[in-house]
Motif scaffolding. Structure first.
Motif, PDB file in Angstrom:
ATOM      1  N   SER A  21       0.848  -1.199   0.000  1.00 46.97           N
ATOM      2  CA  SER A  21       0.000   0.000   0.000  1.00 46.97           C
ATOM      3  C   SER A  21       0.884   1.250   0.000  1.00 46.97           C
ATOM      4  CB  SER A  21      -0.915  -0.001   1.202  1.00 46.97           C
ATOM      5  OG  SER A  21      -0.181   0.322   2.360  1.00 46.97           O
ATOM      6  N   TYR A  22       0.336   2.305  -0.548  1.00 46.50           N
ATOM      7  CA  TYR A  22       1.060   3.578  -0.582  1.00 46.50           C
ATOM      8  C   TYR A  22       1.362   4.038   0.847  1.00 46.50           C
ATOM      9  CZ  TYR A  22       0.342   4.100  -5.579  1.00 46.50           C
ATOM     10  OH  TYR A  22       0.390   3.919  -6.933  1.00 46.50           O
ATOM     11  N   ARG A  23       0.391   3.814   1.709  1.00 41.51           N
ATOM     12  CA  ARG A  23       0.548   4.263   3.077  1.00 41.51           C
ATOM     13  C   ARG A  23       1.775   3.607   3.724  1.00 41.51           C
ATOM     14  NH1 ARG A  23      -1.225   1.900   7.345  1.00 41.51           N
ATOM     15  NH2 ARG A  23      -1.210   3.014   9.314  1.00 41.51           N
ATOM     16  N   GLN A  24       1.843   2.285   3.539  1.00 41.38           N
ATOM     17  CA  GLN A  24       2.973   1.530   4.108  1.00 41.38           C
ATOM     18  C   GLN A  24       4.293   2.076   3.567  1.00 41.38           C
ATOM     19  OE1 GLN A  24       1.591  -2.373   2.826  1.00 41.38           O
ATOM     20  NE2 GLN A  24       2.369  -3.161   4.770  1.00 41.38           N
ATOM     21  N   CYS A  25       4.282   2.290   2.272  1.00 37.32           N
ATOM     22  CA  CYS A  25       5.516   2.709   1.613  1.00 37.32           C
ATOM     23  C   CYS A  25       5.937   4.104   2.085  1.00 37.32           C
ATOM     24  CB  CYS A  25       5.295   2.700   0.113  1.00 37.32           C
ATOM     25  SG  CYS A  25       6.807   2.814  -0.794  1.00 37.32           S
ATOM     26  N   ILE A  26       4.957   4.980   2.233  1.00 37.24           N
ATOM     27  CA  ILE A  26       5.260   6.350   2.695  1.00 37.24           C
ATOM     28  C   ILE A  26       5.766   6.309   4.136  1.00 37.24           C
ATOM     29  CG2 ILE A  26       4.196   8.564   3.302  1.00 37.24           C
ATOM     30  CD1 ILE A  26       2.358   8.045   0.810  1.00 37.24           C
ATOM     31  N   LEU A  27       5.100   5.511   4.940  1.00 35.22           N
ATOM     32  CA  LEU A  27       5.532   5.410   6.339  1.00 35.22           C
ATOM     33  C   LEU A  27       6.949   4.860   6.428  1.00 35.22           C
ATOM     34  CD1 LEU A  27       2.319   4.127   8.141  1.00 35.22           C
ATOM     35  CD2 LEU A  27       3.418   6.364   8.375  1.00 35.22           C
ATOM     36  N   GLU A  28       7.206   3.875   5.597  1.00 37.67           N
ATOM     37  CA  GLU A  28       8.532   3.260   5.612  1.00 37.67           C
ATOM     38  C   GLU A  28       9.590   4.284   5.175  1.00 37.67           C
ATOM     39  OE1 GLU A  28       9.867   0.627   6.773  1.00 37.67           O
ATOM     40  OE2 GLU A  28      11.799   1.182   5.904  1.00 37.67           O
ATOM     41  N   THR A  29       9.264   5.053   4.146  1.00 37.69           N
ATOM     42  CA  THR A  29      10.214   6.077   3.681  1.00 37.69           C
ATOM     43  C   THR A  29      10.406   7.127   4.770  1.00 37.69           C
ATOM     44  OG1 THR A  29       9.282   5.730   1.488  1.00 37.69           O
ATOM     45  CG2 THR A  29      10.752   7.602   1.744  1.00 37.69           C
TER      46      THR A  29
ATOM     47  N   ILE B 237      15.999  13.613  -0.198  1.00 41.95           N
ATOM     48  CA  ILE B 237      14.964  12.583  -0.083  1.00 41.95           C
ATOM     49  C   ILE B 237      15.278  11.388  -1.006  1.00 41.95           C
ATOM     50  CG2 ILE B 237      13.343  13.463  -1.848  1.00 41.95           C
ATOM     51  CD1 ILE B 237      12.216  12.302   1.586  1.00 41.95           C
ATOM     52  N   PHE B 238      15.954  11.655  -2.112  1.00 42.41           N
ATOM     53  CA  PHE B 238      16.343  10.561  -3.003  1.00 42.41           C
ATOM     54  C   PHE B 238      17.836  10.251  -2.860  1.00 42.41           C
ATOM     55  CE2 PHE B 238      12.337  11.397  -5.161  1.00 42.41           C
ATOM     56  CZ  PHE B 238      11.964  10.140  -5.574  1.00 42.41           C
ATOM     57  N   ARG B 239      18.369  10.491  -1.687  1.00 38.47           N
ATOM     58  CA  ARG B 239      19.818  10.323  -1.557  1.00 38.47           C
ATOM     59  C   ARG B 239      20.244   8.874  -1.681  1.00 38.47           C
ATOM     60  NH1 ARG B 239      17.750  11.046   3.218  1.00 38.47           N
ATOM     61  NH2 ARG B 239      18.263   9.733   4.995  1.00 38.47           N
ATOM     62  N   PHE B 240      19.298   7.959  -1.593  1.00 37.01           N
ATOM     63  CA  PHE B 240      19.693   6.557  -1.776  1.00 37.01           C
ATOM     64  C   PHE B 240      20.277   6.338  -3.166  1.00 37.01           C
ATOM     65  CE2 PHE B 240      15.275   6.497  -3.262  1.00 37.01           C
ATOM     66  CZ  PHE B 240      15.368   5.756  -4.426  1.00 37.01           C
TER      67      PHE B 240
ATOM     68  N   LYS C 120       5.944   3.854  -8.324  1.00 35.67           N
ATOM     69  CA  LYS C 120       5.383   3.890  -6.973  1.00 35.67           C
ATOM     70  C   LYS C 120       6.420   4.413  -5.979  1.00 35.67           C
ATOM     71  CE  LYS C 120       2.341   0.949  -4.281  1.00 35.67           C
ATOM     72  NZ  LYS C 120       1.731  -0.376  -4.235  1.00 35.67           N
ATOM     73  N   ARG C 121       7.635   3.954  -6.166  1.00 35.82           N
ATOM     74  CA  ARG C 121       8.707   4.416  -5.286  1.00 35.82           C
ATOM     75  C   ARG C 121       8.852   5.926  -5.408  1.00 35.82           C
ATOM     76  NH1 ARG C 121      11.784   2.564  -1.282  1.00 35.82           N
ATOM     77  NH2 ARG C 121      12.347   0.631  -2.320  1.00 35.82           N
ATOM     78  N   PHE C 122       8.812   6.436  -6.640  1.00 29.67           N
ATOM     79  CA  PHE C 122       8.972   7.867  -6.850  1.00 29.67           C
ATOM     80  C   PHE C 122       7.831   8.629  -6.175  1.00 29.67           C
ATOM     81  CE2 PHE C 122       8.285  11.863  -9.009  1.00 29.67           C
ATOM     82  CZ  PHE C 122       9.561  12.373  -9.082  1.00 29.67           C
ATOM     83  N   PHE C 123       6.627   8.167  -6.424  1.00 31.68           N
ATOM     84  CA  PHE C 123       5.473   8.878  -5.878  1.00 31.68           C
ATOM     85  C   PHE C 123       5.524   8.899  -4.348  1.00 31.68           C
ATOM     86  CE2 PHE C 123       1.150   8.915  -4.182  1.00 31.68           C
ATOM     87  CZ  PHE C 123       0.747  10.156  -4.643  1.00 31.68           C
ATOM     88  N   CYS C 124       5.810   7.733  -3.770  1.00 28.93           N
ATOM     89  CA  CYS C 124       5.821   7.648  -2.302  1.00 28.93           C
ATOM     90  C   CYS C 124       6.924   8.526  -1.720  1.00 28.93           C
ATOM     91  CB  CYS C 124       6.017   6.207  -1.844  1.00 28.93           C
ATOM     92  SG  CYS C 124       4.613   5.185  -2.243  1.00 28.93           S
ATOM     93  N   THR C 125       8.083   8.506  -2.366  1.00 25.46           N
ATOM     94  CA  THR C 125       9.196   9.308  -1.848  1.00 25.46           C
ATOM     95  C   THR C 125       8.881  10.792  -2.026  1.00 25.46           C
ATOM     96  OG1 THR C 125      10.599   7.520  -2.619  1.00 25.46           O
ATOM     97  CG2 THR C 125      11.713   9.505  -1.888  1.00 25.46           C
TER      98      THR C 125
END
Lengths: 300, 749
Positions: free
Chosen positions: B11-19, B87-90, B109-114
C-alpha cells in the motif's frame, strides 16, 4: 526457474556481461563462480532486477524481472556489502522488508536470530562483519522469497556458521522450495552445497552444468608411462587441459569419461596409473588456465 | 511456501511510512523551523505590537505581509532544497540502491511515495503551525469579524505563495538529484538548474548596461518574466515581494502560472529521469555526460562574463578592457576548474576538458569584443529621419526624489518596470533625430556611467532615494518598430535636451502633487509625527500646497534640477489623509515631503503664519545625554584637529565658513569621541543646540553630536550649530572606546 537469455551489460567501456545465456532450475543450489571482475555481482544484480540488461532478458518463472514487482517479490538479494539503515537495528530492517515482502515470517526470523544468538534490538553498526552476513541471510530466508541471491555471503562466516547456514538452506529447499543462488570465490564451500555451477569469465559464461556431470567429465591422471610418446596417444583421444612432468611422473588434467580413460590404461600398460576426480577449485583453475587466466609466472 | 504473486500489494501508506521512518532528521528540522518561525514568531511579534492602541490591523497586516510571509517562504525554500536533494539520496549510494531497487516495488510507486513523503515532511508541520499561529493571532488581537476574513485572506495568499515556492524549488532539486550521482553534484546541479535562466538574464542585463550606450530590447519585460519564471530559485523572491506589496499585476500572474507549470513540468521530468535512470550510476559525478558538459560550459561562460563585467565597472577607463579580459580568463577558468572537481569528484580532474574550456573562453571573449568594440554597430545606429515617429524620454537626472517616493502614482510603476513608454512621448521627428545624432556622435566609448540610487535617511528617519545619473533613457519609435537605448548626457547635450525638459507634459509627468491621493490631504503637519504643528483648515492646506507647487514649478528648470539632487531638506510636510476602508484607529496614513531651502514661497508662507516658530521639540525635560562625534570622514592630523573640523572650527579655533561635510579624508586613528556635555551647557547655548528631528530654520549648518533621551522616553538626535560648541568641551573630548559618556546627573526644565 530463472532463465538468462543472451544478457549483455556494459558500464561505459567495460563489458560486464557479454551475451550470457544460462538457466537456474528451481530447488537446486546454483553456484556462480568466476574470476575477479567476471561479472558475478552484475549478473546477480541483473537477476534481481536492480540492473536492466542492455540486451537480452532475464525471466523469472517465465516473466521478465525488471520492474515486475510480482516477480521481484520472489527474489531476495543479499549483496556482498549489504546496506543497513544508519543506527538501525535488525528490527528496523525487518520492518523495511515486511513492507515489501508481505510474507515475511517474523516468527521464523526471531527464532533464527535466537538460534544464532543475535540480538534483534542491538544496533547493527555494532555487529561484526560475520554477524551482519548472518543477519542478511536470516532476513533473506525469513522473507519467504523463492530465490535467494547470495553474493559472497559465505565470506566472513566462521566454519560453524557456514555449516549451519548450509543446513538451513537445505532445510528451506526441502520445506519451502527455496532456490539459493550463491556467488562465491570459496569453491570448497560451493562444492559441498551446489548442485549446479556456472562459471563466468570476462563477462561471458564458460559453462553452466551440474557439478556431478562436471566432475565426471574431467579428471586428473597421474601416470608413469613406458614411453614418453604415449602422452601423444592420450592427447589424441582426450583433450588435455594441463600437463606437468616431474621426473618420470606425468600429471595430466584431461576431459573424458572415466570408462574410456580406464580402457586406454589397458592399451598403454603404464608403469603407474591413477585416475583422480578433480575438486571444483581444480576444475576452476584448469578452465581458467585454458582461457589464459594464469598467473603462475608472476614471480619469475 | 514462497509468496504467491497476488499477495504483493504494497500500500502507498505503508511505503510512505517506511520512507518517512528514515527521514526523522528532516522531520525534526521541519517541525523546529516551523514552530520557531510560526507560532513563536507570531506570539513574539504580536506581543510587541498588541500594545499599540491604534493601527492594530495595520500592524497585523504588516506582520503577515512581511515577517510571516518571508519567514514562511524561507522555510519553504530551505525545506524544499534540503528535502529535494536528500529525499532521493539513496540514489547516491550503491549499497542503498541495491537495497531500494531490489525491493519489489515499481519505480513509479517508489517515486510517488518518496515525493509525497518529502512534501509531507514540509507540509504537515507547516500547516499545523500556520493554523496554530493564525488562531493565536486572532485570539490575541480580537479583531472585528470583517478584519478576521481579511486576515484569513492574507493567510491563504501567504500559504499559496509558500506552497508554490516549495513545489518550484523541490521539483527542480528533484530533477537535479536525478541527474546527479552524489550529493555535492546534486547541490551544484540544483542551483544551476534553479538559477541558470536568471543568471543568463542578469549577464545579459549586465552586459547591456556595461557596454555603454547599449540597446535595451523592447521585449525586456518578456525576458524578465521568462528569466524569473524559468528560475525556480529566483522566482520565489519576486513572488514574495509582489505578494507582500499586494502587487497583483501581470508579472505576478505570470510568475504564478509559469511557476506552477514549470513545477509540474519538473516533477514529471524528475519522474521520467528516475524511471530511466540506471542503478549503476550511483556514486559517480553527474552521470549524464552531456548535462555535465552543458552545465560546466554555460556556468563558466556566464560566470566568466559576469566577473569580467564587474571588473569593467569598477576599474578606471584607461585599463578597463584589459581588466575585463584578464578577469574573464581567470574567472571562467576558476569556475571551470571548480566544476571539473565537482563533477569528477576528484581534485586531479581540475584541468580536464581543455578543449571545452577553450571554446567557452573563445565564446566569452567574442562577447566581450563585440560589446567593447561595438562590432555589431549598435552604438552608432541612427534611424533615418523620416522613419522616426516619436520618442519617450526619461532623464533620471532631471527628476527629483519626490517622483521616486510617490506612494501611489503611476510613475512609480513605470519606473519599476523600466517601462519607458510610460514616459512623456515626443513626436517631433526633427528634434528627436537631432538629439539622437548629438547623443551618438558625442558619446564616449570609454565612459561607463552606472545609474546609482542614493539613499539616505531623512530628518524623520524615512529612507529617501534619488537617482544620480548622467544617463538619458530613450524609447525610439520608428516605422519598423520600437527600441530602447541609453545614452550618457554631457553638458553639450543639455541645450539640445531643453525642448524636452521644459515641455509642459514632462513637467506634469514628474510633478509630485498631481497624485490624487496627495491632492486632498485632511491635514498637514509641520514637524515630527509626535511633535507637530497641525494645519487643518482647508484654506490653509490649499494655500500651502499651492505655494509648494509654485515652488516646484518655478524651479522645474534644468538649472534647478541639475543642482537639486544634492540639496538636503530641513523641514518636512507630513501629509495625513484618511483611508475610509480602514478601522478608525488605523485610518490615518502619513506621507512625508521635505521642504528644501529652495521652496522659498512655502517657507515664506510658513514664516508669515508662524513668525517665531521653532519647529522641533520644545518644553522638554532631558533625562540623559550621550554626546559624541564620529570623526571618520574629517581631515586632520591629530584627533583634536579632526574634532575641531567636525564641530566647524579651523585648527586655530576660529569658526570656519565652509562646512567640512563629505571631505572623505581619512585620518589616522579615527574613532568616536565622547564630549562631556551637560544639560547646563545645552541650556546656556540656547538655539545653538537643536533637539529633535527638525532644524530651527532651513539650511542652518548644524552637525549631529549625540542623542538625548527626553522625559517621554524617546531618544532624539542632538545637533549643534557649527562653530558654536565651546572649544573647552572639544578639548575635553575623550576616545569613546567601549564606554560612552552619558550625562544623567541633571534635569533641564
Amino acid at each position: 526457474m530463472i532463465e538468462i537469455k543472451n544478457v549483455s551489460k556494459q558500464f561505459g567501456d567495460i563489458i560486464a556481461l557479454n551475451n550470457i545465456t544460462a538457466s537456474i532450475e528451481e530447488g537446486h543450489v546454483f553456484g556462480l563462480i568466476g574470476t575477479n571482475g567476471a561479472g558475478k555481482s552484475t549478473l546477480m544484480r541483473s537477476i534481481c532486477g536492480i540492473y536492466e540488461p542492455d540486451r537480452g532478458c532475464i525471466l523469472v518463472d517465465g516473466e521478465p524481472i525488471y520492474e515486475n514487482t510480482a516477480m521481484k517479490s520472489k527474489v531476495f538479494f543479499i549483496s556482498d556489502d549489504q546496506y543497513f539503515f544508519r543506527n538501525g537495528t535488525p528490527m528496523d530492517m525487518v520492518r523495511y522488508y515486511q513492507t515489501f515482502y508481505p510474507d515475511f515470517d517474523l516468527k521464523r526470523f526471531n527464532s533464527l536470530m535466537e538460534s544464532l544468538q543475535l540480538s534483534t534490538t542491538r544496533k547493527i553498526n555494532t555487529f561484526s562483519k560475520g554477524m551482519r552476513k548472518q543477519l542478511s541471510v536470516m532476513l533473506g530466508v525469513s522473507s519467504n522469497a523463492k530465490y535467494l541471491l547470495c553474493d559472497e555471503t559465505f565470506d566472513g562466516l566462521d566454519p560453524v556458521i557456514r555449516q549451519a547456514i548450509k543446513r538451513l538452506f537445505i532445510r528451506e529447499m526441502e520445506e519451502n522450495g527455496l532456490t539459493p543462488i550463491i556467488a562465491s570465490h570459496n569453491l570448497r564451500e560451493l562444492e559441498d552445497i551446489c548442485e549446479h555451477v556456472g562459471l563466468l569469465h570476462k563477462g561471458g559464461i564458460l559453462f553452466s552444468r551440474d557439478l556431478e556431470t562436471m566432475k565426471l567429465g574431467i579428471f586428473k591422471l597421474q601416470c608413469v608411462l613406458k614411453h614418453p610418446e604415449q602422452i601423444q596417444q592420450i592427447a589424441e583421444q582426450f583433450p588435455i587441459l594441463k600437463q606437468e612432468m616431474r621426473g618420470m611422473l606425468t600429471t595430466l588434467t584431461l576431459r573424458g569419461e572415466s570408462s574410456r580413460i580406464s580402457k586406454l590404461q589397458q592399451e598403454l600398460e603404464p608403469v603407474f596409473w591413477e585416475l583422480l576426480p578433480l575438486t571444483l577449485e581444480e576444475i576452476f583453475i584448469s578452465e581458467m588456465e585454458v582461457k589464459g587466466y594464469d598467473f603462475t609466472n608472476l614471480y619469475q | 511456501m514462497t509468496s504467491p504473486i497476488s499477495t504483493n500489494k504494497i500500500s502507498y501508506r505503508q511505503c510512505i511510512l517506511e520512507t518517512a521512518r528514515h527521514e526523522i532528521w528532516m522531520m525534526v528540522l521541519s517541525v523546529l523551523a516551523n514552530i520557531i518561525l510560526g507560532p513563536i514568531s507570531t506570539l513574539y511579534s504580536i506581543n510587541t505590537r498588541i500594545d499599540q492602541k491604534t493601527a492594530r490591523f495595520h500592524y497585523i497586516c504588516e506582520y503577515l505581509n512581511e515577517i510571516q510571509l518571508f519567514s514562511q517562504v524561507f522555510i519553504a525554500f530551505a525545506g524544499a532544497l534540503i528535502v529535494g536533494i536528500f529525499i532521493f539520496r539513496f540514489l547516491f549510494n550503491r549499497r542503498m540502491v541495491d537495497l531500494y531497487h531490489s525491493a519489489p516495488i515499481t519505480r513509479g510507486k517508489r517515486f510517488f511515495c518518496t515525493w509525497l513523503t518529502g512534501f509531507l515532511i514540509w507540509f504537515l508541520p507547516y500547516i499545523v503551525c500556520d493554523i496554530l499561529s493564525g488562531a493565536l493571532l486572532l485570539a490575541l488581537c480580537r479583531l472585528p469579524l470583517p478584519y478576521v476574513w481579511k486576515i484569513l485572506g492574507i493567510y491563504g495568499a501567504n500559504f499559496f505563495v509558500s506552497l508554490l515556492t516549495f513545489l518550484m524549488v523541490y521539483h527542480v532539486c528533484l530533477v537535479a538529484a536525478m541527474l546527479s550521482g552524489n550529493v555535492l553534484n546534486a547541490i551544484v546541479n540544483s542551483f544551476t538548474l534553479g538559477l541558470i535562466a536568471f543568471a543568463a538574464y542578469m549577464t545579459y542585463l549586465f552586459g547591456m548596461d556595461i557596454f555603454f550606450q547599449s540597446f535595451y530590447r523592447s521585449s525586456l519585460e518578456v525576458l524578465t518574466n521568462c528569466a524569473y519564471v524559468l528560475s525556480p530559485m529566483a522566482a520565489p523572491v519576486l513572488l514574495c515581494i509582489h505578494r507582500s506589496q499586494s502587487l497583483g499585476n501581470n508579472f505576478y500572474s505570470a510568475l504564478i502560472i509559469g511557476g506552477s507549470l514549470l513545477s509540474l513540468l519538473n516533477v514529471n521530468l524528475a519522474f521520467l529521469i528516475y524511471r530511466n535512470r540506471k542503478s549503476e550510476i550511483s556514486e559517480t559525478g553527474t552521470p549524464c555526460k552531456w548535462i555535465q558538459t552543458l552545465f560546466r560550459c554555460s556556468l563558466s561562460f556566464l560566470g566568466g562574463l559576469v566577473i569580467s563585467f564587474f571588473f569593467i565597472m569598477v576599474t578606471s577607463a584607461t585599463n578597463r578592457f584589459a581588466w575585463g579580459i584578464v578577469t574573464l580568463v581567470l574567472g571562467s577558468i576558476i569556475l571551470f576548474a571548480l566544476l571539473n572537481i565537482f563533477y569528477h569528484y576528484n581534485f586531479k580532474s581540475i584541468i580536464c576538458h581543455k578543449r571545452q574550456y577553450c571554446l567557452v573562453l573563445c565564446g566569452a571573449l567574442a562577447v566581450l569584443f563585440v560589446g567593447h568594440f561595438d562590432l555589431l554597430g549598435y552604438e552608432s545606429y541612427l534611424p533615418k529621419k523620416d522613419q522616426i515617429i516619436g520618442a519617450n524620454i526619461q532623464i533620471p537626472r532631471f527628476m527629483n526624489y519626490y517622483y521616486i517616493n510617490m506612494p501611489t502614482n503611476d510613475c512609480i510603476d513605470s519606473l519599476e518596470k523600466e517601462e519607458l513608454t510610460n514616459s512623456p512621448l515626443f513626436t517631433n521627428s526633427e528634434a528627436i533625430y537631432e538629439i539622437l545624432q548629438t547623443l551618438i556622435e558625442d558619446s564616449d566609448p570609454d565612459s561607463y556611467d552606472s545609474e546609482t540610487e542614493i539613499s539616505y535617511l531623512d530628518s524623520i528617519g524615512n529612507t529617501m532615494y534619488y537617482r544620480n545619473s548622467e544617463t538619458v533613457y530613450v524609447c525610439i519609435h520608428t516605422r519598423q518598430g520600437s527600441y530602447n537605448r541609453r545614452y550618457s548626457i554631457k553638458d553639450i547635450h543639455l541645450e539640445a535636451l531643453r525642448p524636452f525638459i521644459e515641455n509642459e507634459e514632462y513637467i506634469q509627468y514628474y510633478y509630485p502633487m498631481e497624485s490624487d491621493r496627495l491632492s486632498l490631504p485632511d491635514s498637514i503637519t509641520l514637524g515630527t509625527k509626535y511633535q507637530s504643528l497641525r494645519i487643518e483648515t482647508p484654506e490653509k492646506i490649499r494655500q500651502l500646497l499651492d505655494a509648494y507647487q509654485a515652488d516646484f514649478r518655478r524651479n522645474q528648470t534644468m538649472e534647478y534640477l541639475d543642482n537639486s539632487i544634492s540639496s538636503m531638506e530641513d523641514l518636512c510636510l507630513n501629509y495625513i489623509s484618511n483611508q475610509d476602508d480602514l478601522p478608525e484607529w488605523d485610518r490615518t496614513e502619513s506621507y512625508y515631503y521635505g521642504i528644501s531651502p529652495w521652496h522659498t514661497e512655502t517657507i515664506a508662507l510658513l514664516n508669515s503664519w508662524f513668525p517665531n516658530i521653532v519647529l522641533g521639540v520644545s518644553d522638554f525635560t532631558i533625562n540623559s545625554i550621550d554626546c559624541y562625534a564620529f570623526i571618520d570622514d574629517y581631515p586632520g592630523t591629530t584627533p583634536l584637529d579632526i574634532l575641531l573640523a567636525y564641530f566647524g572650527y579651523e585648527s586655530d579655533k576660529t569658526p570656519i565658513t565652509d562646512i567640512p561635510f563629505f571631505t572623505k579624508l581619512y585620518a589616522n586613528g579615527i574613532n568616536r569621541y565622547n564630549i562631556p556635555l551637560t544639560a547646563k551647557d545645552i541650556e546656556e547655548m540656547g538655539d545653538n543646540f537643536r533637539i529633535g528631528y527638525f532644524s530651527v530654520k532651513p539650511s542652518d549648518p548644524y552637525v549631529e553630536c549625540g542623542i538625548v533621551t527626553l522625559s517621554d522616553g524617546f531618544p532624539y538626535p542632538l545637533y549643534v550649530k557649527l562653530g558654536t560648541l565651546p572649544t573647552s568641551l572639544i578639548d575635553a573630548a575623550v576616545p569613546a572606546e567601549n564606554n560612552n559618556y552619558v550625562y544623567t546627573d541633571r534635569v533641564l526644565e
